[in-house]
Enzyme design. Structure first.
Site, mmCIF file in Angstrom:
data_model
loop_
_atom_site.group_PDB
_atom_site.id
_atom_site.type_symbol
_atom_site.label_atom_id
_atom_site.label_comp_id
_atom_site.label_asym_id
_atom_site.label_seq_id
_atom_site.Cartn_x
_atom_site.Cartn_y
_atom_site.Cartn_z
ATOM 1 N N LYS A 1 0.622 -1.395 0.062
ATOM 2 C CA LYS A 1 0.044 -0.002 0.074
ATOM 3 C C LYS A 1 0.887 1.270 -0.060
ATOM 4 O O LYS A 1 0.728 2.068 -0.727
ATOM 5 C CB LYS A 1 -0.888 0.118 1.204
ATOM 6 C CG LYS A 1 -1.931 -1.106 0.979
ATOM 7 C CD LYS A 1 -2.694 -1.229 2.484
ATOM 8 C CE LYS A 1 -3.776 -2.680 2.315
ATOM 9 N NZ LYS A 1 -4.286 -2.830 3.276
ATOM 10 N N GLN B 1 -4.495 -1.883 9.898
ATOM 11 C CA GLN B 1 -4.478 -3.164 9.378
ATOM 12 C C GLN B 1 -4.807 -4.208 10.106
ATOM 13 O O GLN B 1 -4.502 -4.074 11.343
ATOM 14 C CB GLN B 1 -2.932 -3.399 8.813
ATOM 15 C CG GLN B 1 -2.508 -4.393 8.198
ATOM 16 C CD GLN B 1 -3.202 -4.651 6.555
ATOM 17 O OE1 GLN B 1 -3.364 -3.776 5.887
ATOM 18 N NE2 GLN B 1 -3.697 -5.767 6.370
ATOM 19 N N ASP C 1 -10.982 2.470 4.544
ATOM 20 C CA ASP C 1 -11.380 1.175 4.306
ATOM 21 C C ASP C 1 -12.915 0.777 4.332
ATOM 22 O O ASP C 1 -13.343 -0.235 4.056
ATOM 23 C CB ASP C 1 -10.817 0.384 5.610
ATOM 24 C CG ASP C 1 -9.494 -0.507 5.160
ATOM 25 O OD1 ASP C 1 -9.452 -0.707 3.885
ATOM 26 O OD2 ASP C 1 -8.769 -0.634 6.144
#
Ligand code: NAP
Length: 294
Positions: free
Chosen positions: A52, A96, A119
């Site tokens: 990412k 994450q 997200d």
């Protein structure tokens, strides 16, 4: 049979975003800034976060990695989340997953400000998605929808069987594919571990989305000829003959299923790269929204 090339399409999307970033710079505007929070040293998480951050660099985004030790307390993580919520430099950020077991994942995800939740995991964003409102759609289902759109796969009135009901993949993709719109308008049964006779359902499916994490679960005798097969699964299988000591595989018995499918995603190189591209797209959207509010 057509391979749905997620790597190629994700590169196209990244190029499109990079062009927008160049124009932002030319106008003297601040470029999008994505932060990633990683707790601990889980191998797969390190790989995902690394990729990412590299993608951000490639397209001209600012990026910040907050890498915390495994024994970080929930309180300290929540305090960092709070700081990121307030930081005007950060347009969006991700935490994450998975988090270490001593941290309540739900509590942390609830603490992320919905306007920075690129997200799309916060209930506000999930709810808006379910109500067809513009919002951050979580990157994996968003990536699947984009892949179907860009390959102009016909989903209208089709039977799209989803396997897996997680909050980050199976359930949102079942909602998106049953909504009105492009790459949608499908009839969508959602299967899980309690579903009786999944094969009976998959054999009726024009489209199968497999998101379980069970290698080679979907066999050729479970798929109707001409079906569209989307493999979301990513499993590391130990293999001492490989340099890394493992190889990556999906949920689909690719070699055999591809002989029957009309379209199919490979693993790796299918849904995975699309997920990163859509996270970047969400960050661009976050930047545009913040500018609009500024
Ligand atoms: P998850 O939270 O573990 O959910 C798995 C789902 O599969 C659950 O709903 C479970 O049913 C169902 N399931 C498990 N075994 C089954 C079986 N034998 N028959 C029918 N259903 C079964 O997983 P996830 O987070 O959604 O991830 C799924 C896979 O996608 C993993 O391999 C993950 O690594 C991968 N993934 C890939 C990406 C990407 O970017 N490509 C992104 C996210 C995840 P129950 O609910 O009944 O337990």
């Amino acid at each position: 049979m057509v391979i749905l090339d997620g790597k190629k399409i994700s590169n196209q999307i990244k190029d499109e975003i990079a062009t927008e970033v160049t124009q932002m710079k030319e106008r003297g505007e601040k470029v999008p800034h994505l932060a990633a929070v990683l707790v601990g040293n889980d191998g797969a998480s390190l790989t995902y976060v690394g990729s990412k951050v590299r993608s951000c660099k490639r397209i001209g985004f600012e990026s910040t990695l907050k890498h915390l030790p495994e024994d970080t307390t929930e309180e300290d993580l929540l305090s960092l989340v709070n700081d990121l919520n307030k930081d005007p430099e950060i347009d969006g950020y991700i935490v994450q997953l998975p988090l270490p077991k001593h941290i309540d994942e739900q509590k942390v995800l609830m603490a992320v400000h919905p306007d920075k939740d690129v997200d799309g995991f916060h209930p506000t964003n999930f709810g808006k998605m379910a109500l067809d409102m513009e919002t951050f759609i979580s990157a994996t289902p968003y990536g699947i929808m984009e892949l179907l759109r860009r390959y102009e796969v016909d989903t209208e009135g089709k039977h799209a069987v989803i396997i897996g009901r997680s909050h980050i993949v199976g359930r949102p993709i079942s909602i998106l594919m049953s909504q009105k719109g492009k790459a949608a308008n499908a009839t969508v049964p959602l299967c899980h571990s309690r579903t009786k006779n999944i094969k009976e359902l998959t054999l009726q499916a024009d489209i199968v989305v497999s998101a379980l994490g069970v290698p080679h679960f979907l066999k050729a005798d479970m798929v109707k000829p001409g079906a569209v097969v989307i493999d979301v699964g990513i499993t590391r299988v130990e293999d001492k003959s490989k340099e890394k000591g493992y190889y990556i595989t999906g949920d689909v018995d690719f070699e055999k299923v591809k002989e029957k499918a009309s379209y199919i995603t490979p693993v790796p190189g299918g849904v995975g790269p699309m997920t990163i591209a859509m996270l970047l797209k969400n960050t661009l959207l976050a930047r545009e929204r913040h500018r609009g509010n500024a």
